[in-house]
Every structure is written in structure tokens, then in C-alpha cells.
Design an enzyme around this catalytic site. Structure first.
Site, short mmCIF file in Angstrom:
data_model
loop_
_atom_site.label_atom_id
_atom_site.label_comp_id
_atom_site.label_asym_id
_atom_site.label_seq_id
_atom_site.Cartn_x
_atom_site.Cartn_y
_atom_site.Cartn_z
N SER A 1 3.72 -5.71 11.06
CA SER A 1 2.46 -5.31 10.17
C SER A 1 2.17 -4.12 9.60
O SER A 1 2.77 -3.42 9.98
CB SER A 1 1.31 -5.38 11.66
OG SER A 1 0.36 -5.18 11.02
N SER A 2 2.01 -4.24 8.52
CA SER A 2 1.36 -3.81 6.99
C SER A 2 2.56 -2.63 7.14
O SER A 2 3.80 -3.14 6.43
CB SER A 2 0.71 -2.13 7.82
OG SER A 2 0.10 -1.73 6.98
N SER A 3 2.57 -1.67 7.03
CA SER A 3 3.88 -1.35 6.67
C SER A 3 5.18 -1.79 8.01
O SER A 3 6.52 -1.46 7.13
CB SER A 3 4.22 0.25 7.48
OG SER A 3 5.37 1.31 6.98
N MET B 1 6.09 -4.50 5.58
CA MET B 1 6.77 -4.02 3.95
C MET B 1 8.57 -3.70 4.35
O MET B 1 8.88 -4.52 3.73
CB MET B 1 5.99 -2.83 3.56
CG MET B 1 5.09 -2.25 3.20
SD MET B 1 4.04 -1.19 2.77
CE MET B 1 2.17 -1.53 2.72
N HIS C 1 -7.61 -6.00 7.16
CA HIS C 1 -6.15 -5.18 7.43
C HIS C 1 -5.95 -5.37 8.63
O HIS C 1 -6.24 -4.25 9.18
CB HIS C 1 -5.83 -3.89 6.60
CG HIS C 1 -5.16 -3.70 6.78
ND1 HIS C 1 -4.18 -4.23 5.62
CD2 HIS C 1 -3.61 -2.48 7.15
CE1 HIS C 1 -2.23 -3.55 5.97
NE2 HIS C 1 -2.99 -2.55 6.93
#
Length: 415
Positions: free
Chosen positions: A148-150, A153, A285
Site C-alpha cells: 500500500s502506498s510506499s 511503489m 488514500h
């Protein structure tokens, strides 16, 4: 006198019940920290969740948190552990240690992290995978990445760097590989990548991946991408850029080969057999939300299709309140014709209430949108059967019952 006596008995019963909540409960496998797992240039911490029931060569899922989070935090706030109990795969929860101005994040910006075997977090994560394959007999041909998120990525990052290690990945709210120029480009507010104006051609994005392993000719890991349309921290426009990167890598066009809406608000586009994109209407988010982990696992091939719903259910809530505290019991009934094997119950806790302890389930987080997960002794709910769980909570005056129940992603009727 009768009213006072009744009230006193209720309060005494609640107090006694509250004491029992503190007693140790039977549980399934526990999250365990692993040290000395191998080459660790990122200085990362590793936690692993190994279900008690698993095949001789279980699949391995690397599940990665967002900035400011941790492996244990992602374990408690996501559904991967309860799904591991049900389907018998091992979950690795890495904890990032790189400070990025707003908490610890996975390194997707440094030159070392962008090279295969170059160092930093990617090498540490591969070491974790190798450790699980060797220590727990994990199936090296069924290793998957998600986050998730970072962590989303880093999911795209790992698929680009190590296509021979990972079979597939599901990136929630991520960015394309090689989006960040360097460390100075990473923090929100001054990042070209996440500033809302990033726009490269599909070939440019694809070339970034191909440059990592110019001689690689093996199969690429399939990719599932998720993003909320109302996400402003990691702009929704980056879903398009990620899609363009992976469709170019797979040599397919940017026009979907099929589209559908498998759940309300989940608009899915497929690009050939290897790229699947979910646009989640109105979501900020906040991903993954309830039910999305199961869809990712189905995409990986670890489980069968979860279908539009696992079966009907009902939940009956009963509250006993006093002063600034309350006890709430929840009876979950499987009203369908198929058994439930492993469950998570999502619900909304009223404003001002905070869970302090509970029984027959684990609860996370303690306020707001809460998820209760089965313990080892009550994972199965037979058709027509029920389990009772509950918790003690403080409150600031609102003693209403929890609401908006969903069992394994399916809304439950009020009992």
C-alpha cells in the site's frame, strides 16, 4: 429499589465480563520477527506470519506497508494474515527504515535501489524471500508482492528488478518504476513524480523496466494495479502512468481488452492476460479496503475466484453501557449454504468509542473503521452456524452499537 438492583447487577456483570476479556485467548499462528535473514543493505526489519495449516511448499506473499507504517502494523490492519490462515501461504512483512521526511518509507528513489543487486531495500527483500524459501519450504515458483502506498511503489519496483523472483504483484496506490529521480524528489509537496504532472510515454516507462535487465527473456510477472479516484496524496493520474508502463512491457496496447464492475465502485480494466487495473470510485488514500486482498490473491492464483460474494450473513449486536465504558457482543451468523473457513468482520465503531480489549477475535484499529479477525478456534462457521465475539470500549457519551458490518467483504444484514 428494583431498578437500582437491576442496574447494579448489570454493571457488576459488565465488570466481571470486562475482567474476562483480559484473559489469554486461544490463537492461531503468531507474527514473528526474524533476524539474521541474510544480506540486508537496507537495514530492514523482517516479520513473518506462518499459518499452522499449510502445504509442504506454501506460496509466499511479501506484503509491504505505507510510509510511516511498519510490518506489524500492516499485518494488523490488512487481511492477508487471516487469508493466510484460510489458504495456507506464508506472509513476509518487511519494515522500512529509510527516513523520507514524513516517516520511514521503502527506498524507490536511490540509484542503488534502481539496480538489480545494487543494494538498499530491494536486496534486503529478496534476502527475506530466500530465507522463507529455505526455512519454511516456501515455493520459489510462487512468490508474490503486494503493498500500500510506499509498499505499492515498492511492489512495482520489485517486479521490475526481479522478474525471476516474483510471479505476480498487486500494487495499491503506487507509482511506476523509476518515477522518482532521487531522494529529494520523493517527499510530497516537492516531488515531480507525485506532484500531479508526471506524464511519460508508454515506451519511456517500458524502457525504464527493460534497462534493468537488458538480456532478460523469461516471463514477466503479471501486474494488478489499484487506485482511488479521490486520492490526492498519490495522485490518481499515476494509475494511468503505471498502466502504460506495464502494458508497454508486455507489448499490449493501452486500450482495455475487457471492462467490468465486479463490485460496486470497482471499475476493472484488463489489458491482455497480464495487466489488470482497478479504479475505485470515490476512494482516497485508503487502499486496500475490505475484500481487496482476496481479489489480489485470486489474481495471483493462490485462491479460487472469490466471486461477487462469499455468502449471506447476519450480525446481531448487543451493548451494555455504564459511565464512560461499554461492552458489546456481536453474534455472526452464516445464513448461506456454504461454510465459511476463515473470516474477517469489518464494521464502523461510533464516534467517541475506542476498543480497549476483546475476546474471540483480534481487533484493529481501535477506533473508526475496525476489522475483527478470527482466532484459531473459531475460524469455521458452518451453514446456519454462528460465532459470538465481543469487545470492551470506552466512550464519550455515544453508546450506540457498531454498524455497517461486512463479512469477508460482503455486507451482512442486521440480526
Amino acid at each position: 429499589m428494583t431498578t437500582r438492583g437491576t442496574t447494579w447487577k448489570a454493571l457488576l456483570g459488565s465488570a466481571l465480563l470486562a475482567c474476562t476479556l483480559l484473559a489469554p485467548q486461544a490463537s492461531a499462528a503468531a507474527l514473528t520477527e526474524v533476524t539474521g535473514f541474510g544480506d540486508n543493505p537496507g537495514g530492514m526489519r523482517m516479520h513473518v506470519y506462518v499459518p499452522d495449516a499449510r502445504p509442504a511448499k506454501p506460496a509466499v506473499v511479501v506484503a509491504m506497508h505505507g510510509c510511516g507504517g511498519s510490518g506489524p502494523g500492516f499485518h494488523s490492519s490488512s487481511e492477508f494474515a487471516s487469508l493466510a490462515d484460510r489458504h495456507g501461504f506464508v506472509v513476509i512483512y518487511p519494515s522500512a527504515q529509510q527516513e523520507a521526511g514524513f516517516g520511514k518509507c521503502f527506498d524507490t528513489w536511490s540509484e542503488a535501489a534502481k539496480r538489480r543487486g545494487g543494494g538498499s531495500d530491494p536486496v534486503s527483500i529478496v534476502s527475506m524471500v530466500n530465507h522463507v524459501v529455505q526455512r519454511y519450504g516456501g515455493d520459489a515458483s510462487r512468490v508474490f508482492a503486494t503493498g500500500s502506498s510506499s509498499g505499492g511503489m515498492m511492489t512495482n519496483h520489485m517486479l521490475a528488478l526481479y522478474p525471476d523472483v516474483f510471479k505476480a504483484g498487486a500494487a495499491f496506490m503506487g507509482v511506476p518504476f523509476d518515477c522518482f529521480a532521487n531522494a529529494a524528489d520523493f517527499p510530497p509537496g516537492r516531488s515531480r513524480c507525485t506532484g500531479g504532472s508526471m506524464n511519460r510515454t508508454p515506451q519511456q516507462w517500458g524502457d525504464s523496466v527493460r534497462r534493468v535487465n537488458p538480456g532478460f527473456t523469461g516471463p514477466r510477472p503479471k501486474v494488478q494495479l489499484w487506485h482511488g479516484t479521490a486520492d490526492t496524496l498519490v495522485p490518481y493520474s499515476l494509475l494511468q502512468e503505471s498502466m502504460e508502463q506495464w502494458t508497454d512491457v508486455f507489448g499490449v496496447g493501452q486500450t482495455p481488452t475487457s471492462t467490468d464492475t465486479p463490485r460496486p465502485g470497482w471499475n476493472r480494466s484488463r489489458y491482455g492476460a497480464d495487466v489488470e487495473v482497478y479504479s475505485v470510485q470515490g476512494a482516497g488514500h485508503t487502499l486496500p479496503s475490505s475484500g481487496m486482498a482476496a481479489v489480489a490473491l485470486e489474481f495471483f492464483g493462490i485462491t479460487g475466484s472469490p466471486g461477487p460474494a462469499p455468502g449471506p450473513c447476519s450480525v446481531k449486536a448487543k451493548v451494555t453501557a455504564w459511565n464512560n465504558g461499554l461492552v458489546e457482543s456481536l453474534t455472526i451468523t452464516n445464513t448461506g449454504s456454504a461454510p465459511v473457513n476463515g473470516w474477517s468482520l469489518a464494521f464502523t465503531l461510533p464516534t467517541g468509542q475506542t476498543i480497549t480489549s476483546g475476546w474471540n477475535a483480534t481487533y484493529s484499529p481501535a477506533t473508526g473503521q475496525v476489522t475483527a479477525r478470527n482466532t484459531g478456534h473459531n475460524a469455521a462457521i458452518a451453514p446456519g452456524g454462528a460465532v459470538e465475539i465481543g469487545f470492551q470500549s470506552t466512550h464519550t457519551g455515544n453508546t450506540a452499537a457498531a454498524s455497517a458490518f461486512a463479512l469477508n467483504g460482503t455486507a451482512c444484514a442486521a440480526g
